[in-house]
Design a protein around this motif. Structure first.
Motif, PDB file in Angstrom:
ATOM      1  N   GLN A  82       0.833  -1.209   0.000  1.00  0.00           N
ATOM      2  CA  GLN A  82       0.000   0.000   0.000  1.00  0.00           C
ATOM      3  C   GLN A  82       0.862   1.251   0.000  1.00  0.00           C
ATOM      4  O   GLN A  82       0.608   2.204  -0.751  1.00  0.00           O
ATOM      5  N   GLU A  83       1.876   1.267   0.838  1.00  0.00           N
ATOM      6  CA  GLU A  83       2.750   2.442   0.922  1.00  0.00           C
ATOM      7  C   GLU A  83       3.513   2.671  -0.381  1.00  0.00           C
ATOM      8  O   GLU A  83       3.640   3.805  -0.846  1.00  0.00           O
ATOM      9  N   GLY A  86       1.157   4.074  -2.963  1.00  0.00           N
ATOM     10  CA  GLY A  86       0.933   5.501  -2.767  1.00  0.00           C
ATOM     11  C   GLY A  86       2.054   6.346  -3.330  1.00  0.00           C
ATOM     12  O   GLY A  86       1.822   7.381  -3.973  1.00  0.00           O
ATOM     13  N   LYS A  87       3.276   5.915  -3.132  1.00  0.00           N
ATOM     14  CA  LYS A  87       4.445   6.651  -3.637  1.00  0.00           C
ATOM     15  C   LYS A  87       4.492   6.635  -5.162  1.00  0.00           C
ATOM     16  O   LYS A  87       4.828   7.644  -5.803  1.00  0.00           O
ATOM     17  N   GLN A  90       1.871   8.955  -6.647  1.00  0.00           N
ATOM     18  CA  GLN A  90       2.333  10.340  -6.530  1.00  0.00           C
ATOM     19  C   GLN A  90       3.393  10.651  -7.592  1.00  0.00           C
ATOM     20  O   GLN A  90       3.354  11.703  -8.228  1.00  0.00           O
ATOM     21  N   THR A  95      -4.258   9.714  -9.658  1.00  0.00           N
ATOM     22  CA  THR A  95      -5.195   9.769  -8.543  1.00  0.00           C
ATOM     23  C   THR A  95      -5.653   8.370  -8.173  1.00  0.00           C
ATOM     24  O   THR A  95      -5.943   7.552  -9.048  1.00  0.00           O
ATOM     25  N   MET A  96      -5.732   8.086  -6.889  1.00  0.00           N
ATOM     26  CA  MET A  96      -6.275   6.811  -6.433  1.00  0.00           C
ATOM     27  C   MET A  96      -7.798   6.876  -6.442  1.00  0.00           C
ATOM     28  O   MET A  96      -8.394   7.788  -5.856  1.00  0.00           O
ATOM     29  N   LYS A 134      -4.966   6.707   3.754  1.00  0.00           N
ATOM     30  CA  LYS A 134      -3.846   7.625   3.971  1.00  0.00           C
ATOM     31  C   LYS A 134      -2.595   7.157   3.224  1.00  0.00           C
ATOM     32  O   LYS A 134      -1.840   7.971   2.692  1.00  0.00           O
ATOM     33  N   ARG A 135      -2.389   5.854   3.191  1.00  0.00           N
ATOM     34  CA  ARG A 135      -1.174   5.324   2.553  1.00  0.00           C
ATOM     35  C   ARG A 135      -1.160   5.546   1.049  1.00  0.00           C
ATOM     36  O   ARG A 135      -0.098   5.704   0.451  1.00  0.00           O
ATOM     37  N   VAL A 136      -2.331   5.524   0.429  1.00  0.00           N
ATOM     38  CA  VAL A 136      -2.390   5.666  -1.037  1.00  0.00           C
ATOM     39  C   VAL A 136      -3.011   6.992  -1.461  1.00  0.00           C
ATOM     40  O   VAL A 136      -3.257   7.217  -2.638  1.00  0.00           O
ATOM     41  N   ASN A 137      -3.267   7.859  -0.495  1.00  0.00           N
ATOM     42  CA  ASN A 137      -3.877   9.172  -0.765  1.00  0.00           C
ATOM     43  C   ASN A 137      -5.220   9.014  -1.471  1.00  0.00           C
ATOM     44  O   ASN A 137      -5.529   9.720  -2.443  1.00  0.00           O
ATOM     45  N   ALA A 138      -6.032   8.089  -0.968  1.00  0.00           N
ATOM     46  CA  ALA A 138      -7.366   7.854  -1.532  1.00  0.00           C
ATOM     47  C   ALA A 138      -8.385   8.782  -0.897  1.00  0.00           C
ATOM     48  O   ALA A 138      -8.200   9.266   0.226  1.00  0.00           O
TER      49      ALA A 138
END
Length: 302
Positions: A82-83, A86-87, A90, A95-96, A134-138
């Motif tokens: 997941q982390e 997310g990176k 970005q 966009t997630m 939060k980890r993937v900015n969803a």
């Protein structure tokens, strides 16, 4: 007129005369297609072109011009994946889209019953979803209330769903997250079936964290009049999903006029994500290439 300019202008006019030529012209100049809307593929959709590594596939999606991703099974991935996801999103400027608030058998576990065990599980999964988001900015998470409880009157079931969703909204609101309710057509046993029903429930929950996921494929099967019903429910719709009918494949494979649907959504000023919640009409790499061409065709509505 100089011969060089004459040839250049002639080629430009010819390109305007053919849809296929016009949608590929920009790619030739910039190296990447620019879609009008934020379409979101899912992992596995381009496996034949990119391989089995999800991060290689994500790069492939970005290279084709897609600006978003859906990953329904995100909660089943490790924290490390997941982390990293997310990176990578970005880095690629993507966009997630949605993932599913899945506390087990998401279709059958029903909030209609009002049973404490189901409510507790839903609340627990909402809290887990906040951390994953939060980890993937969803921003959006899919919620399906589940099956009808045939032992209860419909009004009681509806009230139970509303109360449960208010509990979920209390969790998501402080984080600016939105659970999107998806009416479905997979089986008549599912409680949430129509857009007006979902609209009513969102109004009753009365939270910016409880909105509609309008999946045009499911709504074509259940109620039709896609553009009219989108218009009626517009102020509660936060997310769209795509799939042609019959077959639930990419646009142009069935009966739905997605060029008109997308133009309507675009003209309304929608800036969110449209999830490509469908399969590929044709197998292999050729099918994946055909899918990309189909999106370029129906997105070419300006």
């Amino acid at each position: 007129m100089k011969r060089r300019n004459f040839v250049k202008n002639t080629l430009a006019v010819s390109a305007l005369g053919a849809t296929a030529s016009s949608v590929f012209a920009e790619e030739k100049n910039t190296g990447k297609h620019k879609f009008n809307l934020n379409y979101a593929p899912h992992f596995g959709m381009f496996r034949n072109s990119a391989g089995n590594d999800i991060f290689a596939e994500l790069q492939f999606m970005a290279d084709q011009g897609f600006t978003a991703l859906e990953d329904n099974g995100l909660l089943g991935r490790t924290v490390e994946v997941q982390e990293r996801l997310g990176k990578e999103l970005q880095r690629l400027g993507m966009t997630m889209g949605v993932f599913v608030v899945d506390g087990g058998d998401n279709w059958k576990i029903s909030l209609t019953s009002g049973k404490k065990e189901f409510i507790d599980n839903f609340v627990k999964t909402c809290k887990i979803s906040v951390e994953a988001a939060k980890r993937v900015n969803a921003k959006w998470m899919t919620v399906v209330p589940g099956f009808y409880d045939r032992n209860l009157p419909i009004g009681i079931q509806t009230a139970n769903v509303i109360e449960a969703l208010r509990r979920g909204a209390e969790i998501f609101e402080p984080h600016g997250l939105i659970m999107v309710l998806e009416p479905l057509s997979d089986t008549p046993e599912l409680f949430l079936r129509n857009s007006d029903q979902t609209y009513m429930i969102c109004k009753a929950v009365n939270s910016p964290s409880c909105k509609i996921l309008y999946d045009a494929y499911h709504m074509q099967r259940n109620e039709g009049q896609i553009i009219k019903n989108i218009e009626l429910c517009w102020d509660e719709i936060a997310y769209f999903q795509i799939g042609d009918n019959p077959g639930r494949k990419e646009p142009t494979s069935g009966e739905m006029n997605y060029k008109n649907i997308f133009k309507y959504i675009y003209d309304r000023g929608y800036k969110g994500v449209l999830g490509m919640e469908h399969g590929n009409a044709k197998p292999g790499k050729e099918g994946e290439e055909a899918l990309i061409r189909a999106y370029k065709e129906v997105d070419n509505f300006k």
